[in-house]
Design a protein around this motif. Structure first.
Motif, short mmCIF file in Angstrom:
data_model
loop_
_atom_site.label_atom_id
_atom_site.label_comp_id
_atom_site.label_asym_id
_atom_site.label_seq_id
_atom_site.Cartn_x
_atom_site.Cartn_y
_atom_site.Cartn_z
N TRP A 82 0.81 -1.23 0.00
CA TRP A 82 0.00 0.00 0.00
C TRP A 82 0.84 1.27 0.00
O TRP A 82 0.47 2.26 -0.65
N PRO A 87 1.53 2.78 -5.06
CA PRO A 87 1.63 4.16 -5.57
C PRO A 87 2.61 4.28 -6.73
O PRO A 87 2.36 5.03 -7.68
N TRP A 222 1.32 8.48 -2.29
CA TRP A 222 -0.08 8.80 -2.56
C TRP A 222 -0.31 10.29 -2.80
O TRP A 222 -1.04 10.65 -3.74
#
Length: 364
Positions: A82, A87, A222
């Motif tokens: 994650w 990303p 992100w």
């Protein structure tokens, strides 16, 4: 009268290829679906493979839990998937799609298959703005902060305006003059960028800037996805809405004007949009060579020259290409990571020579 109507219809519908190539083109819908599936597989592989391999089902389990608001499972897999790899894979897809769009639009705007952000100097201008922000401390939020994005955009837009002004001297519009002006101004800006790099007082900063100038997605996060996630789909929608105008531009300014296209306004609008997107892409990934030049050539050979089909296919193929290239850059060597621009150049130069040889050999 009938001949004129057919000619105009061919211009607006993108019938700019030779009849033989038009017959060889494949349906864009099934091809786009195939590219989308391949892109999904490539993103999954990019997230799963690395120094620590993670099974694909575990990858999607982590993504599903995050998207549905469930608490992450204990262990490092959640962090790797994650926070680190997903990303980066998504950034590669967005940058690749954006480069495919920019290359396609520029080649139509100047009616020159060699046009891309490098040949027109836009990438050099964006790089100069970004490097100035880094070396002079004008950026905020680190090397890839919002200040850097703004500086890269300003450099791209200023360079395009300068190239456009030089190419328009004496009136009229000559695509060859535009390309030559872009190459000359781009080389001048590249030299000035190198001078700024030499002025950096920190050796580590100099190394980081040089690595970034060769293209790198290692800074993906992100928050960094926000600008390209907005810019790339917006530019795709705008260019898709202007597909008829892009088709007409390929037939020449007089033909486009005869079809009711405001050529000057369309060029100004699309130059600003492509400069904006170039600035955003350079700010988040550095200067990645050959993708914007090569992707439209490959896609045009497959789906033809109609921009209604060419634009989405170029975006998908560019995204797929850069995701795969970044995966290779990250996993090819155990001790260090390769710059993305190095691999795209090694792939792009021979591929482009092959495509040019095919075109010249076929007389097209």
């Amino acid at each position: 009268m009938l001949d004129t109507t057919v000619s105009r219809k061919g211009a607006t519908d993108g019938a700019t290829d030779t009849p033989a190539r038009a017959r060889r083109s494949v349906p864009a819908g099934p091809l786009a679906l195939l590219l989308a599936v391949a892109l999904l597989v490539a993103v999954t592989a990019a997230v799963a493979w690395g120094s620590t391999s993670i099974p694909p089902d575990e990858v999607w389990s982590v993504v599903w839990r995050r998207l549905t608001g469930h608490a992450p499972r204990p262990g490092t897999n959640d962090l790797i998937v994650w926070q680190l790899r997903l990303p980066r894979a998504l950034l590669a897809a967005l940058v690749g799609a954006g480069l495919g769009l920019v290359g396609t639009a520029m080649q139509a705007l100047v009616r020159n298959p060699l046009a891309d952000p490098y040949f027109l100097g836009v990438s050099n201008g964006a790089s100069l703005g970004a490097v100035a922000a880094i070396v002079l401390g004008l950026g905020t939020g680190g090397a890839l902060g919002l200040g850097l994005s703004g500086a890269a955009f300003a450099g791209a837009l200023a360079t395009f305006a300068l190239v456009w002004a030089v190419a328009r001297r004496g009136g009229g519009f000559a695509p060859l003059r535009l390309v030559l002006a872009g190459v000359a101004i781009g080389q001048f800006l590249s030299g000035f960028t190198s001078y700024l790099v030499l002025q950096a007082g920190d050796e580590q900063q100099t190394h980081s800037v040089l690595f970034w100038l060769m293209g790198s997605l290692s800074g993906a996060s992100w928050p960094l996805l926000a600008a390209p996630a907005v810019a790339v789909p917006a530019v795709l929608l705008l260019l898709q809405a202007r597909a008829r105008g892009l088709n007409a531009l390929l037939m020449g300014d007089e033909t486009a004007a005869g079809l009711g296209i405001d050529v000057v306004r369309l060029r100004r609008e699309l130059f600003a949009v492509t400069s904006l997107l170039t600035g955003v892409l350079v700010a988040v990934s550095g200067a990645i060579a050959f993708v914007a030049l090569m992707v439209p050539h490959v896609c045009r050979l497959v789906v033809g020259g109609d921009h209604r089909r060419l634009l989405p296919v170029s975006a998908l193929f560019g995204a797929l290409l850069l995701v795969v290239v970044d995966l290779v850059c990250r996993t090819a060597m155990d001790t260090q990571e390769l710059p993305v621009g190095v691999v795209t150049s090694l792939i792009g130069a021979p591929a482009l020579l092959y495509l040019l040889d095919r075109r010249l050999g076929s007389g097209s």
